[in-house]
Write an enzyme that holds these catalytic residues in place. Structure first.
Site: not given
Lengths: 393, 403
Positions: B11, B107-108
């Site tokens: 993350d 973004d993860e």
């Protein structure tokens, strides 16, 4: 009866002729352009051979287009063929064209009996082919209209090349798969568009004055095939005869028939802008190559987008791909007039248009980032290429 | 032991702000907020750096509110093409470790590293991934390590920035169960309220309930959350889910079987209208359409059509769908019709090849497009963006992802 015929071949003879192999191979090759193996009328997979008093005629057709080539018995003092017994036969086209090409001797003898069996001999080789009944072959359209004009062969080929690339390849609007020809006052104007780009060219033609105004739409695929079978003796004239649903091109010993497309071709003239806000002159090849390089990256993205920016007497061509990177290139125009401008368009469309122009330089007119771009070769007012830009959101 | 899995959840910490800092080192250590239209007072903070968060700046605050909390706040406009490029680099790097990488958002992502455990300690591997991301992309991230996706997600959330947290099943009573139910991944404010009213205040409370009672009361999703709370989650790490998720469709059973083209057209019109609304909500354009026809005898056909032109409006969808229908309809009575759209692209990135016969309709926005181009030219790419791009970005970020 049967026995009598077999014991006396001449009585059963339906056709007999001798042809120079090269002439025959050349003629077959041309009519093959009209023959398709995927046809709903089985006999149209064949080539029809007719031996007459003046020479030998070959016919191929796919019902959209038909091609006829004629081998005269004599030409420029050379003997091409001898007809011993006039007659006709339909032979399987692919096999026949291949075997003719592979024969070794100069002459080919064709002998057909009343059971449609053709004996083809050349040197020591003898083929026996099962033919089809020529009476079942459909008649070609009868065209004896007086609506006719003539055009030089090289000009005709140029016109086809410069317009047919822009026809639509999808059937969404069937009439756009054709090229519109308009004959008016001794002038022939051709227009093609797939609605994203357009190509237009006009030329003067001979005898056109008498034929009045005609508008017809010729399938793009027909013009492509026509262009392939016209040979390169440029000076020759092609006779063009029009009827309401057919057009016939006559050149030398070749006749090319095409059906016409139904439907009203849209009036494109009012869609072509006449003003220009930015005008740039560039070397045709320089611009082509710059776009080609930019398209190396643009190819990966949807719509093949390149950007053109014109400002301060400079033209910048750029494109980018999220994965691959960016490319910039600056061109110095021969002439620059008007407002600065940024515009995006398809690299493929621009290259297609530029690639069809022989002129050293082109003049490009821009009206705005979301309006048609007009490209004209400098020195020839009769050609116009148009592409619509790409809108980015 | 043979089927024990090791899942990482990677993350990125305040991703957009971190990417800005990585590309503009002068911003390092300063309170930074990424906000749309900051020059207007209603600009909204989409994310902020940890320095700004310490001062009380929160996502969704207006720029004005944020500046009251933190007067020295630096406000930047988002540069989504940069963020997307960076995200692609990140996932390319993660794929060096395993093909089983599932992108959950920009973004993860999840990694199934089960095959590594014989060779390397998971902590050691997580450390390497974290430092590589730090060194090569100059970005901080937190990594959660657990036997399944749910626990890995919960683990990565425990320590930010730059944390590495392991949750084992046997740790649940200490690590997970004391947490308030609202902190559980998958529990939004509404569910939290419902649980709260039923006396479920912590994750442990949920885990202890009778699963059948939960399912009766909260449906299949409640059952799933109950499983998660007990540390049960069998969902595989699915590398294709990001792309597969991207399709939307609607279908409609006609009031009676029909061959009436007008009725078929009108039905498709309704379906296209619904799809247009969904496209607008997601701020995407579609490049692929599927038409489903079910006949009176339940015989069903589906036909695909890809297009170069983006599909955005009801009319564009309807035109294409109806032409696909006409090209494939057998003429028999139709019972049900469906239209599905796929191959999406963010509107901000989609392009449209203009059409000679309709460009005059598009011209209406020409002046605006031209102006935006000029400003971006002068002040740098993405100075001005259509609002759809900001919306687009806010949606792609889940409210609790903390970026």
């Amino acid at each position: 009866m049967q026995e009598l015929q077999d014991s006396n071949p001449n009585a059963a003879l339906a056709m007999k002729c001798t042809v120079q192999k090269d002439k025959l191979a050349d003629a077959v090759n041309r009519v093959m352009k009209a023959i398709s193996s995927k046809t709903t009328i089985p006999i149209l997979t064949g080539v029809k051979i007719t031996s007459g008093r003046d020479g030998i005629t070959l016919t191929g057709s796919n019902s959209d287009i038909s091609i006829q080539t004629f081998i005269p018995l004599e030409e420029d003092g050379n003997e091409n063929a001898v007809v011993h017994t006039p007659g006709q036969i339909v032979l399987p086209s692919r096999l026949f064209s291949e075997l003719v090409r592979k024969l070794q001797d100069e002459d080919v003898h064709i002998e057909v009996d009343s059971r449609f069996i053709a004996k083809i001999t050349s040197g020591a080789t003898e083929f026996s082919l099962n033919g089809l009944d020529p009476e079942e072959y459909p008649n070609l359209p009868i065209i004896n209209g007086s609506d006719a004009f003539r055009i030089r062969k090289d000009l005709l080929k140029d016109m086809i090349k410069q317009t047919v690339y822009a026809v639509s390849v999808t059937e969404t609007r069937p009439v756009l798969t054709g090229v519109k020809w308009m004959i008016n006052d001794g002038k022939l104007s051709c227009v093609a568009t797939d609605s994203h780009r357009l190509a237009q060219r006009s030329v003067s033609v001979e005898n056109g004055e008498d034929s009045g105004t005609h508008t017809l739409v010729i399938p793009g695929s027909s013009l492509n095939e026509l262009s392939k079978i016209l040979d390169d003796d440029d000076e020759q004239l092609v006779d063009i005869i029009m009827t309401t649903n057919q057009i016939l091109f006559k050149s030398n010993n070749v006749q090319f028939y095409s059906r016409l497309l139904d439907g009203n071709y849209p009036d494109t003239s009012r869609l072509i802008p006449t003003e220009s806000k930015t005008t740039i002159d560039l070397g045709t090849k320089d611009l082509y190559r710059a776009i080609e390089r930019a398209s190396l990256l643009a190819k990966e993205e949807r719509n093949n987008v390149v950007k053109l920016r014109a400002e301060g007497n400079q033209v910048e061509i750029s494109s980018q791909s999220l994965e691959l990177g960016r490319v910039f290139e600056t061109l110095v125009p021969e002439h620059f007039e008007g407002d600065p401008l940024r515009i995006s368009f398809s690299a493929k469309f621009m290259m297609d248009a530029l690639g069809k122009l022989d002129a050293q330089s082109v003049r490009i007119h821009f009206v705005g980032p979301m309006r048609p771009i007009i490209i004209r070769p400098i020195g020839d007012e009769n050609i116009l290429m148009l592409i619509l830009p790409i809108r980015t959101f | 032991m043979a089927n024990a899995r090791v899942i990482f959840h990677v993350d990125m910490n305040s991703f957009y702000a971190s990417v800005e800092i990585a590309n503009h080192p002068e911003l390092r250590g300063k309170p930074l907020a990424i906000a749309g239209k900051a020059e207007e007072r209603h600009g909204i903070v989409v994310t902020s750096s940890y320095e700004a968060r310490k001062m009380g700046v929160r996502t969704t605050m207006t720029v004005r509110e944020a500046k009251q909390k933190c007067p020295q706040l630096i406000v930047r406009h988002p540069d989504f093409s940069l963020y997307r490029r960076t995200s692609e680099q990140l996932f390319t790097m993660l794929k060096d470790y395993t093909n089983l990488v599932e992108k959950a958002s920009i973004d993860e992502g999840y990694l199934d590293v089960s095959h590594w455990i014989h060779r390397r300690h998971p902590l050691n591997l997580a450390n390497e991934i974290q430092s590589r991301i730090r060194e090569e992309l100059h970005l901080p991230c937190s990594i959660g390590i657990a036997p399944n996706k749910f626990l890995a997600k919960m683990a990565s959330n425990r320590k930010k920035p730059m944390g590495i947290t392991v949750i084992r099943k046997r740790d649940l009573p200490q690590t997970l169960w004391p947490l308030p139910i609202g902190k559980m991944h998958g529990v939004g404010p509404k569910t939290e309220e419902k649980f709260s009213l039923a006396g479920i205040k912590t994750i442990g409370d949920l885990a202890a309930r009778n699963p059948d009672a939960i399912e009766r009361k909260y449906g299949i999703n409640g059952r799933r959350l109950h499983d998660f709370a007990n540390g049960w989650d069998v969902r595989p790490v699915d590398p294709d889910s990001w792309d597969r998720y991207k399709s939307i469709g609607h279908s409609m059973t006609l009031s009676h079987d029909t061959v009436d083209l007008k009725m078929i057209y009108e039905t498709m019109q309704q379906l296209a209208g619904k799809l247009e609304m969904k496209l607008k909500r997601e701020h995407v354009a579609s490049y692929e359409l599927v038409v489903m026809i079910r006949y009176h005898d339940w015989k069903t056909i589906t036909r695909h059509k890809s297009t170069m032109q983006p599909l955005r409006s009801r009319q564009e969808i309807l035109n294409l769908a109806f032409s696909v229908f006409q090209a494939n309809w057998s003429g028999e009575a139709v019972r049900l019709l469906g239209i599905t759209l796929a191959s999406f692209q963010a509107i901000s990135e989609s392009t449209k090849q203009l059409d000679l016969f309709s460009y005059q309709n598009d011209i209406q926005t020409e002046e605006l497009v031209d102006l935006i181009d000029r400003i971006n030219d002068q002040f740098g790419e993405n100075t001005l963006l259509p609002a759809t791009r900001l919306l687009n970005k806010k949606r792609s970020e889940s409210p609790d992802s903390g970026c």
